[in-house]
Design an enzyme around this catalytic site. Structure first.
Site, PDB file in Angstrom:
ATOM      1  N   LYS A 192     -21.013 -27.181  39.773  1.00 61.17           N
ATOM      2  CA  LYS A 192     -19.805 -27.871  39.326  1.00 61.17           C
ATOM      3  C   LYS A 192     -19.637 -29.178  40.074  1.00 61.17           C
ATOM      4  O   LYS A 192     -19.923 -29.242  41.281  1.00 61.17           O
ATOM      5  CB  LYS A 192     -18.584 -26.992  39.574  1.00 61.17           C
ATOM      6  CG  LYS A 192     -17.283 -27.688  39.193  1.00 61.17           C
ATOM      7  CD  LYS A 192     -16.057 -26.957  39.692  1.00 61.17           C
ATOM      8  CE  LYS A 192     -15.379 -27.764  40.775  1.00 61.17           C
ATOM      9  NZ  LYS A 192     -14.049 -27.244  41.147  1.00 61.17           N
ATOM     10  N   LYS A 234     -15.537 -28.920  31.560  1.00 61.51           N
ATOM     11  CA  LYS A 234     -14.338 -28.336  32.185  1.00 61.51           C
ATOM     12  C   LYS A 234     -13.251 -29.410  32.230  1.00 61.51           C
ATOM     13  O   LYS A 234     -13.134 -30.157  33.206  1.00 61.51           O
ATOM     14  CB  LYS A 234     -14.683 -27.846  33.597  1.00 61.51           C
ATOM     15  CG  LYS A 234     -13.492 -27.317  34.380  1.00 61.51           C
ATOM     16  CD  LYS A 234     -13.916 -26.493  35.575  1.00 61.51           C
ATOM     17  CE  LYS A 234     -12.713 -26.104  36.409  1.00 61.51           C
ATOM     18  NZ  LYS A 234     -12.994 -25.072  37.388  1.00 61.51           N
TER      19      LYS A 234
END
Ligand code: 13P
Length: 341
Positions: free
Chosen positions: A137, A220
């Site tokens: 991420k 995201k």
């Protein structure tokens, strides 16, 4: 296995109906802030035992397909001595890691941020992979003001996200691409929509330039919300409509899954908004799911209070939020489930 097969197999395991991602990748200062809310000191042992509690919670594998860890957690063990990424993998949950190194001001561009961590990233990714990590991420942050994010801020952040994503795919790690437009401020929902649309357009343009395969990323994003100091609160229907409109305009259908961040809204609101999106738009071209940090963990911290004797009850609090968000991913959540659980 080829790199493409490896990426596809990770995506296949992470993108599943009724499942989402648990973000448990708080950096040391952030976890200290979360623990301060329950008057617990964030010592290494307290952080380890809290993460062990989360990752061993019985039943969460039915609703959680991936967990984002903080780098230091990769080397930690659960109460039985098993490495935490192994604990997850043995339950069918894909272990991931936050690989950005936080943010600071973008030089000569007042009000814009930029995220650090590209130097040496390939070596780090290889090391994490050896520790069992299969996805990563990276978060870029955009604060809304009259002038921000600037055109330069949007371009520079997109370039970072794309370079990170390309580095991940190059070594067979699935990148979660997180451009977060913050809720801080008194801006309207329309302004959040305008900024998020501009940001996401630029992000996908940069991903294309850097040859990133969209089939093997997870986006995201933030939902489209009014700023937290805006005088008018938006209904969940308005939020869902505005969020879907921006996503349809900016996110190619090749992207398999969009997993929202919670960004500071309450756990119940985060679940309700995800449910409204899925109930209203069951034919969206991507899976619409969650990658919540606070919205999954807030009730857990409240129950845990740093005490070993509260572990089981805290794990049940996590299971409850995971189950309700799993229902929201299917568009089957009802507010009444909050009290009947
Ligand atoms: P929140 O859901 O608490 O916003 O955290 C998600 C996350 O991973 C932020 O980077």
């Amino acid at each position: 296995m080829t790199i493409a097969n490896e990426l596809q197999s990770t995506i296949g395991q992470m993108v599943q109906l009724g499942k989402g991602i648990l973000a448990a990748d708080e950096s040391q200062p952030t976890i200290a802030k979360r623990f301060a809310s329950i008057h617990v000191e964030a010592t290494a042992e307290m952080c380890r035992s809290y993460r062990s509690l989360l990752f061993t919670a019985p039943g969460i594998e039915d609703y959680i397909s991936g967990v984002i860890e903080f780098e230091a957690t990769l080397a930690q063990i659960d109460n039985d001595g098993t490495a935490l990424p192994k604990v997850l993998a043995s339950r069918g949950i894909v272990p991931g890691v936050k690989v950005d190194q936080g943010k600071g001001p973008l030089p000569l561009s007042p009000g814009d941020f930029i995220t650090y961590g590209l130097d040496g990233l390939e070596e780090r990714l290889q090391r994490y992979k050896n520790q069992g990590v299969r996805f990563a991420k990276w978060r870029e942050v955009y604060k809304i003001s009259k002038e921000n994010p600037s055109v330069l801020g949007i371009a520079a952040n997109s370039e970072m996200l794309a370079r990170y994503a390309a580095a991940c795919q190059g070594v067979g790690i699935v990148p979660i691409v997180e451009p977060e437009v913050l809720m801080d401020g008194d801006h309207s929902l329309a302004r959040c929509a305008e900024v998020t649309e501009a940001v996401q357009k630029e992000v996908f343009h940069a991903l294309h330039r850097h040859h990133v395969a969209l089939e093997y990323i997870i986006l995201k994003p933030n939902m489209i919300l009014p700023g937290k100091d805006h005088p008018v609160k938006a209904s969940t229907e308005k939020i869902a409509e505005a969020t879907l409109r921006v996503l349809l305009r900016t996110v190619p259908a090749a992207v398999p899954s969009i997993n929202f961040l919670s960004g500071g809204i309450s756990p119940e609101e985060a679940t309700l908004n995800l449910n409204t999106l899925n109930a209203k738009f069951p034919k969206a071209p991507w899976l619409l799911s969650f990658s919540y940090g606070r919205a999954l963990q807030k009730p857990v911290l409240q129950v845990w209070q740093g005490r070993a004797e509260n572990t089981v009850a805290a794990q049940q609090a996590l299971l409850k939020r995971a189950r309700l968000n799993g229902a929201a991913q299917r568009g089957e959540y009802l507010a009444a489930m909050e009290s009947s659980e």
